[in-house]
Design a protein around this motif. Sequence first.
Motif, PDB file in Angstrom:
ATOM      1  N   GLU A   1      -9.887  26.759  -7.446  1.00  0.00           N
ATOM      2  CA  GLU A   1     -10.787  25.860  -6.726  1.00  0.00           C
ATOM      3  C   GLU A   1     -10.409  24.387  -6.942  1.00  0.00           C
ATOM      4  N   SER A   2      -9.155  24.125  -7.259  1.00  0.00           N
ATOM      5  CA  SER A   2      -8.737  22.733  -7.455  1.00  0.00           C
ATOM      6  C   SER A   2      -8.577  22.007  -6.111  1.00  0.00           C
ATOM      7  N   TYR A   3      -8.016  22.673  -5.097  1.00  0.00           N
ATOM      8  CA  TYR A   3      -7.842  22.106  -3.747  1.00  0.00           C
ATOM      9  C   TYR A   3      -7.215  20.712  -3.787  1.00  0.00           C
ATOM     10  N   THR A   4      -6.189  20.577  -4.597  1.00  0.00           N
ATOM     11  CA  THR A   4      -5.588  19.269  -4.886  1.00  0.00           C
ATOM     12  C   THR A   4      -4.176  19.174  -4.333  1.00  0.00           C
ATOM     13  N   VAL A   5      -3.766  17.942  -4.021  1.00  0.00           N
ATOM     14  CA  VAL A   5      -2.387  17.634  -3.663  1.00  0.00           C
ATOM     15  C   VAL A   5      -2.044  16.286  -4.292  1.00  0.00           C
ATOM     16  N   LEU A   6      -0.804  16.153  -4.781  1.00  0.00           N
ATOM     17  CA  LEU A   6      -0.348  14.922  -5.417  1.00  0.00           C
ATOM     18  C   LEU A   6       0.612  14.167  -4.500  1.00  0.00           C
ATOM     19  N   ALA A   7       0.804  12.909  -4.807  1.00  0.00           N
ATOM     20  CA  ALA A   7       1.830  12.123  -4.125  1.00  0.00           C
ATOM     21  C   ALA A   7       3.193  12.469  -4.706  1.00  0.00           C
ATOM     22  N   ASP A   8       4.250  12.049  -4.025  1.00  0.00           N
ATOM     23  CA  ASP A   8       5.597  12.355  -4.510  1.00  0.00           C
ATOM     24  C   ASP A   8       6.202  11.193  -5.295  1.00  0.00           C
ATOM     25  N   THR A   9       5.403  10.165  -5.592  1.00  0.00           N
ATOM     26  CA  THR A   9       5.908   8.984  -6.301  1.00  0.00           C
ATOM     27  C   THR A   9       4.982   8.635  -7.446  1.00  0.00           C
ATOM     28  N   ALA A  10       5.542   8.452  -8.617  1.00  0.00           N
ATOM     29  CA  ALA A  10       4.753   8.105  -9.794  1.00  0.00           C
ATOM     30  C   ALA A  10       4.662   6.596  -9.960  1.00  0.00           C
ATOM     31  N   ILE A  11       3.603   6.154 -10.634  1.00  0.00           N
ATOM     32  CA  ILE A  11       3.396   4.739 -10.950  1.00  0.00           C
ATOM     33  C   ILE A  11       3.628   4.548 -12.434  1.00  0.00           C
ATOM     34  N   ASP A  12       4.587   3.687 -12.778  1.00  0.00           N
ATOM     35  CA  ASP A  12       4.849   3.426 -14.192  1.00  0.00           C
ATOM     36  C   ASP A  12       4.868   1.938 -14.506  1.00  0.00           C
ATOM     37  N   ALA A  13       4.519   1.091 -13.517  1.00  0.00           N
ATOM     38  CA  ALA A  13       4.499  -0.359 -13.756  1.00  0.00           C
ATOM     39  C   ALA A  13       3.874  -1.050 -12.545  1.00  0.00           C
ATOM     40  N   GLY A  14       3.437  -2.292 -12.753  1.00  0.00           N
ATOM     41  CA  GLY A  14       3.034  -3.155 -11.659  1.00  0.00           C
ATOM     42  C   GLY A  14       1.642  -2.893 -11.119  1.00  0.00           C
ATOM     43  N   GLN A  15       1.333  -3.622 -10.020  1.00  0.00           N
ATOM     44  CA  GLN A  15       0.066  -3.489  -9.324  1.00  0.00           C
ATOM     45  C   GLN A  15       0.315  -2.814  -7.975  1.00  0.00           C
ATOM     46  N   GLN A  16      -0.440  -1.769  -7.686  1.00  0.00           N
ATOM     47  CA  GLN A  16      -0.234  -0.984  -6.472  1.00  0.00           C
ATOM     48  C   GLN A  16      -1.558  -0.814  -5.741  1.00  0.00           C
ATOM     49  N   TYR A  17      -1.436  -0.560  -4.410  1.00  0.00           N
ATOM     50  CA  TYR A  17      -2.645  -0.402  -3.592  1.00  0.00           C
ATOM     51  C   TYR A  17      -2.345   0.571  -2.452  1.00  0.00           C
ATOM     52  N   TRP A  18      -3.279   1.454  -2.170  1.00  0.00           N
ATOM     53  CA  TRP A  18      -3.168   2.343  -1.021  1.00  0.00           C
ATOM     54  C   TRP A  18      -4.576   2.660  -0.524  1.00  0.00           C
ATOM     55  N   GLU A  19      -4.662   3.187   0.675  1.00  0.00           N
ATOM     56  CA  GLU A  19      -5.947   3.498   1.290  1.00  0.00           C
ATOM     57  C   GLU A  19      -5.963   4.933   1.803  1.00  0.00           C
ATOM     58  N   VAL A  20      -7.160   5.492   1.868  1.00  0.00           N
ATOM     59  CA  VAL A  20      -7.310   6.846   2.371  1.00  0.00           C
ATOM     60  C   VAL A  20      -8.528   6.897   3.300  1.00  0.00           C
ATOM     61  N   ARG A  21      -8.319   7.481   4.473  1.00  0.00           N
ATOM     62  CA  ARG A  21      -9.417   7.696   5.428  1.00  0.00           C
ATOM     63  C   ARG A  21      -9.777   9.183   5.382  1.00  0.00           C
ATOM     64  N   PHE A  22     -11.069   9.490   5.232  1.00  0.00           N
ATOM     65  CA  PHE A  22     -11.463  10.881   5.050  1.00  0.00           C
ATOM     66  C   PHE A  22     -12.637  11.219   5.962  1.00  0.00           C
ATOM     67  N   ASP A  23     -12.793  12.501   6.181  1.00  0.00           N
ATOM     68  CA  ASP A  23     -13.907  13.011   6.977  1.00  0.00           C
ATOM     69  C   ASP A  23     -15.148  13.041   6.088  1.00  0.00           C
ATOM     70  N   LYS A  24     -16.130  12.194   6.441  1.00  0.00           N
ATOM     71  CA  LYS A  24     -17.331  12.112   5.603  1.00  0.00           C
ATOM     72  C   LYS A  24     -18.180  13.378   5.692  1.00  0.00           C
ATOM     73  N   GLU A  25     -17.832  14.271   6.611  1.00  0.00           N
ATOM     74  CA  GLU A  25     -18.543  15.546   6.716  1.00  0.00           C
ATOM     75  C   GLU A  25     -17.886  16.635   5.871  1.00  0.00           C
ATOM     76  N   SER A  26     -16.805  16.285   5.160  1.00  0.00           N
ATOM     77  CA  SER A  26     -16.152  17.265   4.292  1.00  0.00           C
ATOM     78  C   SER A  26     -17.146  17.780   3.253  1.00  0.00           C
ATOM     79  N   LYS A  27     -17.003  19.058   2.907  1.00  0.00           N
ATOM     80  CA  LYS A  27     -17.880  19.609   1.872  1.00  0.00           C
ATOM     81  C   LYS A  27     -17.642  18.913   0.532  1.00  0.00           C
ATOM     82  N   ALA A  28     -16.377  18.568   0.273  1.00  0.00           N
ATOM     83  CA  ALA A  28     -16.057  17.834  -0.947  1.00  0.00           C
ATOM     84  C   ALA A  28     -14.744  17.080  -0.723  1.00  0.00           C
TER      85      ALA A  28
END
Length: 494
Positions: free
Chosen positions: A339-366
């Motif tokens: 029941e993890s239902y997870t996916v990871l990115a293909d790039t790791a963060i090991d330094a610096g300042q980073q920013y990204w955005e995600v648009r999601f369906d607010k009707e999702s169960k979770a």
Amino acid sequence: MGEHKESLRKITTTLTLKNEEITNFICSLKQSLENLEANSDRVHGDLESEFTSLNAVLDQLKDGMLTRIKQERASRTYELQSQLSACSKALESSEELLDLANQTLCSSQTEGFMQAAKDIKDSVTMAPAFRLSLKAKASDNMSHMMVDFSQEREMLRGISFLPVPATPEIQVSECQVCDNTVSVLWTLQEPDSKIDHYTLEHRRTNHDGPPRLREEFPWMVVEGIRPMEHTLTGLRFDTRFMTFRVKACNKAVAGEFSEPVTLETHAFLFKLDAASAHQNLKVEELSVEWDSVGGKVQEIRKDKNRTNQSPMHSPARVSMMSPKRVPTVRPGRDRFTAESYTVLADTAIDAGQQYWEVRFDKESKAFAVGVALRSLGRFDQLGKSGASWCIHLNNWLQQSLTAKHNNKARTLDCAIPDRIGVYCNYEEGILSFYNAKLKQLMHTFRTKFTQPIIPAFMVWNGTFSVKTGLQVPSVVQSGQRKNSNTSSSNASLT
């Protein structure tokens, strides 16, 4: 004998190469001669056209001015002729009265003299001659219609070929890169009123410094720029740098391009790692859709085929990996499950300042978005272990928005946005979540990252898409500086 043959072979190779160079140069010269003839004919035709146009303007101007002279002459002629006719009639009437008066004076008859004298007096009083203005209504002077073309004549004598515009210089210190826009400013050594517009060219590159002979990306052209600056907006920075060059153009010719300038366009770029995704998640680079039957279908496939068909193992993907991009730690059967239902990115963060955005369906169960360590277990749900931090939306039974870490949660008192922005300062151990549209802070985790972290996402019965290649927004940076001395996180969650 063998040494002489080898020496002769080298000489033959050298002569062959030189002959090839000369042949190519001859072809280039022939092409230049053809271009010269065509370009000469073109500018000759342009010059004829310009002089024809200039003569047409002069002829039109001449016709207009001659028409005005004729109109002025006709108007004045009418005024003077009308006045002349009136004066002639008045003179004729006056002479008749004069004759009548002389005849009356010379008459010896006394009878009727008084009445005749009175009638003559009345006629003189009413005579047109005494109501005439003896001033000409129009002047015979036409000097105001004279022209002086001395200045224009000198100006025409000064007509020459347009000079090639000077080469602009891009002022690197004045250029700005922020909020996924680039503002470029340039100057000229001397003002040039003949310049009509500027042409700016730019292209993405992963190399700092001057352009290379073979670049991966083509030049993009922006024409018709009037001021000596231009701002590119709506950019997605999927390379490390952008190279710019600009040239000035007048009505006929363009100058040389400026020295290319390379500006750093740092932004965090990644894709979703389909090889790590839960079997019920359908992944396409930066978007995910819940698939209720995905797990059943995947169970039928053999582990070997499932592993070989993973995008992480395709030759194209391996060859395109950036230095920060790391091989997935979850090939094949190590992908998320249960029941993890997870996916990871293909790039790791090991330094610096980073920013990204995600648009999601607010009707999702979770739904959840955050970061995780590589050690996150394949059965672990985001936020329920010490290896992940996230914002979690729950629509099951009762709607709630919480910040989760190490199986501890804090309910967030804020509206559920359409998009969530994620800011990470690796060295400072800051992970902040924003309402991406309003750039309002929702929650901040403060911790110490001791190993690389990876963007992580979870969805159940819903969809989401990720937007990468974004710089840290200016308002987020300024807000982080203001809040640097205060904590907006729950200490129990860090």
